[in-house]
Design a protein around this motif. Structure first.
Motif, PDB file in Angstrom:
ATOM      1  N   MET A 142      -4.465   4.248  -8.198  1.00 49.20           N
ATOM      2  CA  MET A 142      -3.846   4.846  -9.382  1.00 49.20           C
ATOM      3  C   MET A 142      -2.319   4.699  -9.331  1.00 49.20           C
ATOM      4  O   MET A 142      -1.683   4.408 -10.339  1.00 49.20           O
ATOM      5  N   ALA A 143      -1.735   4.879  -8.146  1.00 50.07           N
ATOM      6  CA  ALA A 143      -0.285   4.793  -8.010  1.00 50.07           C
ATOM      7  C   ALA A 143       0.216   3.374  -8.286  1.00 50.07           C
ATOM      8  O   ALA A 143       1.263   3.198  -8.910  1.00 50.07           O
ATOM      9  N   GLN A 145      -1.326   1.187 -10.229  1.00 48.84           N
ATOM     10  CA  GLN A 145      -1.543   0.991 -11.663  1.00 48.84           C
ATOM     11  C   GLN A 145      -0.403   1.611 -12.476  1.00 48.84           C
ATOM     12  O   GLN A 145       0.010   1.068 -13.489  1.00 48.84           O
ATOM     13  N   ASN A 146       0.122   2.742 -11.998  1.00 52.15           N
ATOM     14  CA  ASN A 146       1.207   3.428 -12.698  1.00 52.15           C
ATOM     15  C   ASN A 146       2.590   2.993 -12.239  1.00 52.15           C
ATOM     16  O   ASN A 146       3.593   3.578 -12.653  1.00 52.15           O
ATOM     17  N   VAL A 148       3.968   3.337  -9.321  1.00 49.89           N
ATOM     18  CA  VAL A 148       4.575   4.243  -8.344  1.00 49.89           C
ATOM     19  C   VAL A 148       4.589   3.608  -6.955  1.00 49.89           C
ATOM     20  O   VAL A 148       5.568   3.739  -6.227  1.00 49.89           O
TER      21      VAL A 148
END
Length: 177
Positions: A142-143, A145-146, A148
């Protein structure tokens, strides 16, 4: 968990105190930040995670490097209350335990970034290193993908957990300016 945050805060603040003004323009392992910009970012992050712990609205972005130490103290104080860990974050829609891990991760990983950039030591204790590995492993998809975390950096499987966590976040454990 708050003891881990307190140790990370002390470690990171110690690094910040060791940064000289003539080092502000140095590159960091976070390619988009030099030392001064990363100090400002971490200052705002600490303010934001204090507000999240208190379940208050997100503060406007304020990247004041000079406020970093007092904001880290506020962050630690905010997460010292048991109710900070209860429920979901109104601002992020995530369990507060995950929000805490995100704040701890920012403090630890950016503390390491600042230490590396300025030639200082940043040794994490075993408990923190293992916690950061578990956190990075869970959050990496998720990180990334975002935006981060960066692309994973290959780290040997027998490396210490914190070095493996650094690789998962897109950092090279051997990075030097």
């Amino acid at each position: 968990m708050n003891e881990m945050l307190s140790r990370a805060a002390a470690r990171t603040v110690n690094v910040v105190r060791g940064i000289r003004e003539d080092q502000y323009g140095l590159p960091t392992p976070c390619a988009e930040y030099d030392v001064r910009t990363l100090l400002g970012h971490l200052s705002w992050v600490a303010l934001m995670f204090e507000a999240l712990a208190d379940k208050e609205p997100m503060p406007p972005e304020d990247n004041e490097p000079g406020a970093l130490e007092s904001r880290v103290e506020g962050m630690v104080a905010g997460w010292s209350k048991q109710e900070a860990f209860e429920g979901e974050s109104p601002g992020m829609g995530l369990p507060m335990t995950v929000v805490f891990q995100m704040g701890l991760g920012d403090l630890v990983f950016h503390g390491w970034d600042l230490a590396r950039a300025t030639g200082q030591d940043y040794e994490v204790d075993k408990e923190t290193g293992e916690a950061m590995f578990v956190y990075a492993e869970q959050m990496a998809p998720m990180a990334r993908q975002n935006g981060v975390f960066g692309d994973e950096v290959a780290v040997p499987q027998d490396a210490p957990p914190f070095e493996r966590a650094l690789g998962l976040t897109g950092r090279d454990p051997g990075w030097k300016p």
